[in-house]
Design a protein around this motif. Structure first.
Motif, short mmCIF file in Angstrom:
data_model
loop_
_atom_site.label_atom_id
_atom_site.label_comp_id
_atom_site.label_asym_id
_atom_site.label_seq_id
_atom_site.Cartn_x
_atom_site.Cartn_y
_atom_site.Cartn_z
N GLY A 100 51.55 59.69 35.21
CA GLY A 100 50.16 59.73 34.79
C GLY A 100 50.00 59.77 33.29
N TRP A 101 51.06 60.18 32.58
CA TRP A 101 51.03 60.15 31.12
C TRP A 101 51.15 58.71 30.65
N ALA A 102 50.53 58.39 29.53
CA ALA A 102 50.56 57.03 29.01
C ALA A 102 51.98 56.60 28.64
N ILE A 103 52.76 57.50 28.05
CA ILE A 103 54.14 57.16 27.71
C ILE A 103 54.92 56.83 28.97
N ARG A 104 54.75 57.65 30.01
CA ARG A 104 55.48 57.41 31.26
C ARG A 104 55.07 56.07 31.87
N LEU A 105 53.78 55.77 31.86
CA LEU A 105 53.31 54.51 32.43
C LEU A 105 53.93 53.32 31.71
N VAL A 124 40.65 58.77 22.71
CA VAL A 124 41.68 58.02 22.00
C VAL A 124 42.91 58.07 22.89
N VAL A 125 43.18 56.94 23.53
CA VAL A 125 44.21 56.89 24.58
C VAL A 125 44.88 55.52 24.58
N ALA A 126 45.95 55.43 25.36
CA ALA A 126 46.62 54.15 25.63
C ALA A 126 46.30 53.76 27.07
N LEU A 127 45.56 52.67 27.24
CA LEU A 127 45.18 52.21 28.57
C LEU A 127 45.70 50.80 28.80
N ASP A 128 46.13 50.52 30.02
CA ASP A 128 46.49 49.14 30.33
C ASP A 128 45.20 48.36 30.64
N ARG A 129 45.38 47.05 30.87
CA ARG A 129 44.21 46.18 31.02
C ARG A 129 43.32 46.63 32.18
N GLN A 130 43.93 47.00 33.29
CA GLN A 130 43.15 47.39 34.46
C GLN A 130 42.37 48.67 34.20
N GLN A 131 42.98 49.63 33.50
CA GLN A 131 42.32 50.90 33.22
C GLN A 131 41.14 50.75 32.26
N GLN A 132 41.09 49.64 31.52
CA GLN A 132 40.01 49.43 30.55
C GLN A 132 38.71 48.95 31.19
N ARG A 133 38.77 48.57 32.45
CA ARG A 133 37.58 48.01 33.10
C ARG A 133 36.42 49.00 33.09
N GLY A 134 35.24 48.48 32.74
CA GLY A 134 34.04 49.31 32.73
C GLY A 134 33.89 50.15 31.48
N LEU A 135 34.80 49.99 30.51
CA LEU A 135 34.75 50.79 29.28
C LEU A 135 34.66 49.88 28.06
N ALA A 145 46.28 64.09 30.69
CA ALA A 145 46.95 62.85 31.04
C ALA A 145 45.94 61.71 31.01
N VAL A 146 46.43 60.50 30.74
CA VAL A 146 45.53 59.37 30.56
C VAL A 146 44.70 59.09 31.82
N VAL A 147 45.27 59.30 33.00
CA VAL A 147 44.50 59.05 34.23
C VAL A 147 43.35 60.04 34.36
N ASP A 148 43.56 61.27 33.90
CA ASP A 148 42.49 62.27 33.96
C ASP A 148 41.40 61.98 32.92
N ILE A 149 41.81 61.49 31.74
CA ILE A 149 40.83 61.13 30.72
C ILE A 149 39.99 59.97 31.20
N ARG A 150 40.63 58.99 31.83
CA ARG A 150 39.90 57.83 32.37
C ARG A 150 38.84 58.30 33.37
N ASN A 173 56.19 49.56 25.02
CA ASN A 173 55.25 49.65 23.90
C ASN A 173 53.93 50.19 24.42
N TRP A 174 53.13 50.68 23.50
CA TRP A 174 51.81 51.12 23.90
C TRP A 174 50.78 50.74 22.84
N LYS A 175 49.57 50.58 23.30
CA LYS A 175 48.44 50.27 22.44
C LYS A 175 47.46 51.42 22.52
N VAL A 176 47.24 52.07 21.38
CA VAL A 176 46.30 53.18 21.33
C VAL A 176 44.93 52.63 20.95
N MET A 177 43.94 53.03 21.70
CA MET A 177 42.59 52.52 21.46
C MET A 177 41.56 53.63 21.56
N VAL A 178 40.43 53.39 20.93
CA VAL A 178 39.30 54.29 21.09
C VAL A 178 38.43 53.71 22.20
#
Length: 295
Positions: A206-211, A152-163, A135-140, A271-276
């Motif tokens: 916790g899954w990116a699709i669900r979020l 390679v995940v879909a993160l929202d703006r807050q989850q991207q902090r520090g990365l 799940a994206v929260v576990d990858i984070r 919608n989702w944005k997939v990023m490295v």
């Protein structure tokens, strides 16, 4: 293995302790390291004697880290990463690259990975890639802990902090149903409010699709209650195929199931944005090599 006072902790001891911590036990750690359990136990005991404190609480049913162990494991991971980078730097100078990198992925992003992985394999066959799906929260969290080098995940703006992030793709999500199911549509499109009245196949929190889906329904002020929750895309498609419910998923995933019917939303489409994504700081050479093939 034993220590004289003041002798530094070696990398193998760190690797053993990390394996016990991550696997949750000595037997599983031994299997992972391909050594006997007694060797794992003796290594940990010797290190605990040297450090003057236990690293693990041992009970009949489980093994857990003590406060000292909680402090030791992240530092040990950092030391192993530094050693890997030192070896990789020498490999680069010698004209070849070896080593291991761990790539975190979520379900549904294989299309963004298979080409760069093939290119990396052709360019540097000595690099071993370990894929970890979660799940994206576990990858984070794994990126923060250093157990994943790249994701390679879909993160929202807050989850991207520090990365460090780089956008790979952006897409809308659609409603997927069995071919025979009927429900209100306007100009071939469905409203979120009408979708909410249908039996919904949803993904685990916790899954990116669900979020992304939760966010879209909140933005449209629409309440919904999942009928099914799954943690596997194929399972979701089977429930839809048997007309037990409908499911919201990205177009690229829906396209894998051409026998199902897709419906676009009239507005407020999830919608989702997939990023490295990788931790800040200098990337190891093998990670750099993989990044060069990701566009």
């Amino acid at each position: 293995m034993s220590h004289t006072p003041g002798e530094p902790v070696d990398l193998r001891q760190m690797e053993v302790v990390i394996a016990v911590a991550e696997e949750g036990g000595f037997t599983a750690a031994a299997q992972r390291l391909h050594i006997v359990q007694s060797a794992v136990s003796s290594t940990v005991r010797a290190l605990e004697r040297e450090l003057g404190t236990p690293l693990f609480d041992r009970t009949t049913h489980r093994v857990s880290l003590t406060p000292a162990g909680e402090a030791f494991v992240p530092a040990a991971r950092a030391a192993l990463r530094a050693a890997d980078q030192a070896r990789a730097a020498v490999d680069v100078v010698q004209g070849h690259l070896r080593g291991r990198i761990t790539v975190g992925t979520m379900q549904g992003v294989w299309a963004d990975l298979h080409r760069p992985l093939a290119a990396l394999r052709a360019e540097h066959p000595g690099v071993v890639v370990r894929l970890r799906q979660a799940a994206v929260v576990d990858i984070r969290q794994a990126l923060r802990e250093g157990t994943v080098d790249l994701a390679v995940v879909a993160l929202d703006r807050q989850q991207q902090r520090g990365l460090v992030t780089r956008l790979l793709s952006r897409e809308e999500m659609v409603l997927v149903s069995a071919p025979g199911r009927t429900f209100p549509v306007t100009d071939g499109k469905v409203a979120l409010a009408d979708a909410a009245r249908l039996p919904l196949v949803d993904f685990t929190p916790g899954w990116a699709i669900r979020l992304a889906v939760d966010k879209a329904f909140r933005a449209a002020s629409v309440d919904r209650e999942p009928t099914f929750e799954v943690n596997d895309i194929v399972a979701a498609s089977e429930l839809v195929r048997n007309d037990l419910g409908v499911c919201v998923m990205p177009v690229s995933i829906a396209d894998r199931f051409p026998d199902l019917t897709t419906h676009h939303f009239d507005r407020h489409a999830p919608n989702w944005k997939v990023m490295v994504v990788r931790p800040r700081g200098e990337a190891p050479p093998a990670v750099d090599a993989l990044l060069r093939h990701m566009t």
